[in-house]
Design an enzyme around this catalytic site. Structure first.
Site, PDB file in Angstrom:
ATOM      1  N   PHE A 107       0.763  -1.163   0.007  1.00 40.53           N
ATOM      2  CA  PHE A 107      -0.101   0.057   0.233  1.00 40.53           C
ATOM      3  C   PHE A 107       0.844   1.257   0.112  1.00 40.53           C
ATOM      4  O   PHE A 107       0.940   2.095  -1.000  1.00 40.53           O
ATOM      5  CB  PHE A 107      -0.895  -0.037   1.126  1.00 40.53           C
ATOM      6  CG  PHE A 107      -1.566   1.236   1.759  1.00 40.53           C
ATOM      7  CD1 PHE A 107      -2.014   1.978   0.902  1.00 40.53           C
ATOM      8  CD2 PHE A 107      -1.428   1.539   2.925  1.00 40.53           C
ATOM      9  CE1 PHE A 107      -2.728   3.168   1.121  1.00 40.53           C
ATOM     10  CE2 PHE A 107      -1.973   2.824   3.400  1.00 40.53           C
ATOM     11  CZ  PHE A 107      -2.737   3.684   2.584  1.00 40.53           C
ATOM     12  N   TYR A 160       4.951  -6.926  17.462  1.00 37.99           N
ATOM     13  CA  TYR A 160       5.014  -5.696  16.425  1.00 37.99           C
ATOM     14  C   TYR A 160       5.673  -4.537  16.689  1.00 37.99           C
ATOM     15  O   TYR A 160       6.648  -3.941  16.152  1.00 37.99           O
ATOM     16  CB  TYR A 160       3.597  -5.926  15.707  1.00 37.99           C
ATOM     17  CG  TYR A 160       3.872  -4.542  14.609  1.00 37.99           C
ATOM     18  CD1 TYR A 160       4.184  -4.635  13.321  1.00 37.99           C
ATOM     19  CD2 TYR A 160       3.133  -3.381  14.836  1.00 37.99           C
ATOM     20  CE1 TYR A 160       4.122  -3.767  12.357  1.00 37.99           C
ATOM     21  CE2 TYR A 160       3.061  -2.563  13.966  1.00 37.99           C
ATOM     22  CZ  TYR A 160       3.570  -2.613  12.798  1.00 37.99           C
ATOM     23  OH  TYR A 160       3.757  -1.581  11.807  1.00 37.99           O
ATOM     24  N   ARG A 185      -9.658  -6.147  20.551  1.00 38.38           N
ATOM     25  CA  ARG A 185      -8.600  -7.139  20.545  1.00 38.38           C
ATOM     26  C   ARG A 185      -7.177  -6.858  21.502  1.00 38.38           C
ATOM     27  O   ARG A 185      -6.764  -5.760  21.574  1.00 38.38           O
ATOM     28  CB  ARG A 185      -8.035  -7.137  19.016  1.00 38.38           C
ATOM     29  CG  ARG A 185      -9.225  -7.364  18.179  1.00 38.38           C
ATOM     30  CD  ARG A 185      -8.488  -7.644  16.726  1.00 38.38           C
ATOM     31  NE  ARG A 185      -8.056  -6.419  16.329  1.00 38.38           N
ATOM     32  CZ  ARG A 185      -7.697  -6.089  14.882  1.00 38.38           C
ATOM     33  NH1 ARG A 185      -7.737  -7.055  14.002  1.00 38.38           N
ATOM     34  NH2 ARG A 185      -7.125  -5.118  14.546  1.00 38.38           N
TER      35      ARG A 185
HETATM   36  P1  NAD Z   1       1.603  -3.551   3.119  1.00 39.48           P
HETATM   37  O1  NAD Z   1       1.416  -5.176   3.718  1.00 39.48           O
HETATM   38  O2  NAD Z   1       0.570  -3.215   2.110  1.00 39.48           O
HETATM   39  O3  NAD Z   1       3.041  -3.375   2.632  1.00 39.48           O
HETATM   40  C1  NAD Z   1       4.235  -4.105   3.044  1.00 39.48           C
HETATM   41  C2  NAD Z   1       4.885  -4.572   1.941  1.00 39.48           C
HETATM   42  O4  NAD Z   1       6.146  -5.193   2.369  1.00 39.48           O
HETATM   43  C3  NAD Z   1       4.308  -5.790   1.058  1.00 39.48           C
HETATM   44  O5  NAD Z   1       4.193  -5.327  -0.173  1.00 39.48           O
HETATM   45  C4  NAD Z   1       5.102  -6.750   1.526  1.00 39.48           C
HETATM   46  O6  NAD Z   1       5.074  -7.901   0.312  1.00 39.48           O
HETATM   47  C5  NAD Z   1       6.475  -6.469   1.573  1.00 39.48           C
HETATM   48  N1  NAD Z   1       7.257  -7.379   2.298  1.00 39.48           N
HETATM   49  C6  NAD Z   1       6.773  -8.079   3.380  1.00 39.48           C
HETATM   50  N2  NAD Z   1       7.802  -8.898   3.943  1.00 39.48           N
HETATM   51  C7  NAD Z   1       8.539  -8.898   3.143  1.00 39.48           C
HETATM   52  C8  NAD Z   1      10.137  -9.459   2.741  1.00 39.48           C
HETATM   53  N3  NAD Z   1      10.411 -10.256   3.573  1.00 39.48           N
HETATM   54  N4  NAD Z   1      10.647  -9.192   1.848  1.00 39.48           N
HETATM   55  C9  NAD Z   1      10.488  -8.267   0.810  1.00 39.48           C
HETATM   56  N5  NAD Z   1       9.199  -7.474   0.972  1.00 39.48           N
HETATM   57  C10 NAD Z   1       8.230  -7.822   1.868  1.00 39.48           C
HETATM   58  O7  NAD Z   1       1.502  -2.452   4.278  1.00 39.48           O
HETATM   59  P2  NAD Z   1       1.736  -0.954   4.290  1.00 39.48           P
HETATM   60  O8  NAD Z   1       0.450  -0.498   5.104  1.00 39.48           O
HETATM   61  O9  NAD Z   1       2.132  -0.520   3.034  1.00 39.48           O
HETATM   62  O10 NAD Z   1       2.945  -0.736   5.512  1.00 39.48           O
HETATM   63  C11 NAD Z   1       4.163  -0.414   5.086  1.00 39.48           C
HETATM   64  C12 NAD Z   1       5.093  -0.127   6.158  1.00 39.48           C
HETATM   65  O11 NAD Z   1       4.352   0.945   7.153  1.00 39.48           O
HETATM   66  C13 NAD Z   1       5.271  -1.202   7.086  1.00 39.48           C
HETATM   67  O12 NAD Z   1       6.641  -1.250   7.598  1.00 39.48           O
HETATM   68  C14 NAD Z   1       4.378  -1.016   8.093  1.00 39.48           C
HETATM   69  O13 NAD Z   1       4.754  -1.699   9.443  1.00 39.48           O
HETATM   70  C15 NAD Z   1       4.335   0.372   8.481  1.00 39.48           C
HETATM   71  N6  NAD Z   1       3.083   0.927   9.026  1.00 39.48           N
HETATM   72  C16 NAD Z   1       1.956   1.031   8.478  1.00 39.48           C
HETATM   73  C17 NAD Z   1       0.784   1.567   8.986  1.00 39.48           C
HETATM   74  C18 NAD Z   1      -0.459   1.736   8.290  1.00 39.48           C
HETATM   75  O14 NAD Z   1      -1.628   2.299   8.642  1.00 39.48           O
HETATM   76  N7  NAD Z   1      -0.602   1.082   6.813  1.00 39.48           N
HETATM   77  C19 NAD Z   1       0.783   2.281  10.197  1.00 39.48           C
HETATM   78  C20 NAD Z   1       2.160   2.046  10.781  1.00 39.48           C
HETATM   79  C21 NAD Z   1       3.267   1.389  10.363  1.00 39.48           C
END
Ligand code: NAD
Length: 338
Positions: A28, A167, A297
């Site tokens: 995302f 996490y 949760r």
């Molecule tokens: P997402 O799951 O859409 O994106 C994460 C991406 O990382 C995915 O495309 C996944 O395939 C890839 N990935 C996972 N494991 C991997 C690996 N071992 N090697 C290579 N690629 C890998 O999630 P997002 O919402 O886009 O989150 C992006 C970042 O932001 C993450 O680090 C998440 O923890 C952090 N985050 C997101 C939010 C939120 O509200 N969306 C809030 C706080 C932190």
């Protein structure tokens, strides 16, 4: 309207060319970073193993762009748990935006080992590979979960509580290593503590999906949406464009006071789940739809609201979209997908 600092940065980037590596590019947030960088004519490498990301996200990004921008993108399918992959991906790269991780508090409680392997070991692989390959700046995704059980609102960067999930531990560990790499090796890092991010391409799929796309999916398919708790839980919901802005500002800042720091990235607006649900249902044209309430949760926090002063002062970050603005854009996208 883009802020002055961000407008100036975008103008600067339309003149200056860099090579960026976005990890988690098929996810995302990563896919939005890729899209904006390509719009600014930057050379972009995407790295992803499709654990929770999708080929169709990348395809949508490339379809949104003129061919001369789309061809500036190079994709590596690989896993950040593999150090050799991280070395290969960071070679010749100027700036890293590290987003790849396994999100979700419940997932980490169910499977702490995999969360640790990706979010901590994978992070360390990326950090050390980037440092060895003389990357100039390393911006990484942290999370508001590092505030744990602290009841203090709004959340200020240095006021932390007890962590509530594996996490949260993984993201806190990222921050500790990020800061120490700046201190020990002069390697410039920035941690961005995202609060609940939303927008186009956020996946509704699976048990660990974020609340907003899950509700949208339920509402659009005529099913009842689930709210965990009584709906009075509050969050600081942050539209994706604000997060893109923060990443680019951090990566390009010359303000040395910001080096090695972590920043809240949010809007500074507190919204209850009940209020958000009502707004979404109205925007989707199903204002009468009611949610079903289930037990709160474990590992989740009751209230969240960010103080974004530090990011404003040191990075020039000013959110361009509040919750209303963001929901308008996001819901239009979801309706179009349907
Ligand atoms: P997402 O799951 O859409 O994106 C994460 C991406 O990382 C995915 O495309 C996944 O395939 C890839 N990935 C996972 N494991 C991997 C690996 N071992 N090697 C290579 N690629 C890998 O999630 P997002 O919402 O886009 O989150 C992006 C970042 O932001 C993450 O680090 C998440 O923890 C952090 N985050 C997101 C939010 C939120 O509200 N969306 C809030 C706080 C932190």
């Amino acid at each position: 309207m883009a802020t002055i600092a961000y407008q100036q940065l975008c103008q600067r980037l339309s003149q200056e060319k860099y090579t960026w590596l976005v990890t988690g590019a098929a996810g995302f947030i990563g896919s939005h970073l890729v899209e904006q960088l390509l719009r600014l004519s930057q050379q972009v490498i995407g790295l992803d193993n499709f654990a929770t990301g999708y080929q169709h996200n990348l395809q949508q990004v490339l379809n949104n762009l003129p061919p001369d921008r789309a061809q500036l993108f190079h994709f590596i399918e690989g896993d950040i748990r593999d150090l050799a992959v991280c070395h290969q991906a960071t070679e010749g790269v100027d700036l890293v935006l590290h987003q790849a991780a396994l999100g979700s508090v419940p997932r980490s409680i169910k499977d702490p080992l995999t969360t640790h392997a990706v979010n901590v070991d994978g992070f360390m692989n990326m950090l050390t590979a980037a440092q060895k390959n003389n990357v100039r700046r390393f911006v990484y995704a942290s999370s508001s979960s590092v505030y744990g059980d602290s009841p203090i609102l709004p959340k200020v960067e240095h006021h932390l509580g007890q962590l509530l999930s594996p996490y949260a531990v993984s993201k806190m560990t990222n921050e500790l290593y990020g800061k120490v790499f700046t201190r020990c090796y002069n390697f410039v890092t920035f941690g961005l503590r995202y609060f609940n991010v939303f927008g186009a391409r956020q996946s509704p799929v699976g048990p660990y999906a974020a609340v907003l796309p899950r509700w949208v999916q339920s509402l659009l398919s005529g099913e009842q949406a689930v709210i965990y708790g009584d709906g009075t839980t509050t969050r600081d919901f942050c539209f994706i464009d604000n997060v893109v802005q923060a990443n680019l500002l951090a990566a390009m800042t010359d303000n040395s006071k910001a080096f090695g720091q972590v920043f809240n990235i949010a809007v500074g607006q507190q919204t209850s789940l009940n209020a958000l649900f009502k707004q979404i249902a109205t925007l989707l044209g199903v204002a009468d739809a009611g949610p079903v309430y289930q037990a709160f949760r474990p590992g989740d926090i009751k209230d969240s609201l960010a103080d974004i002063t530090l990011a404003k002062e040191l990075l020039g970050y000013v959110p361009t979209h509040d919750v209303n603005d963001g929901l308008g854009v996001a819901m239009a996208w979801y309706r179009k997908q349907k």
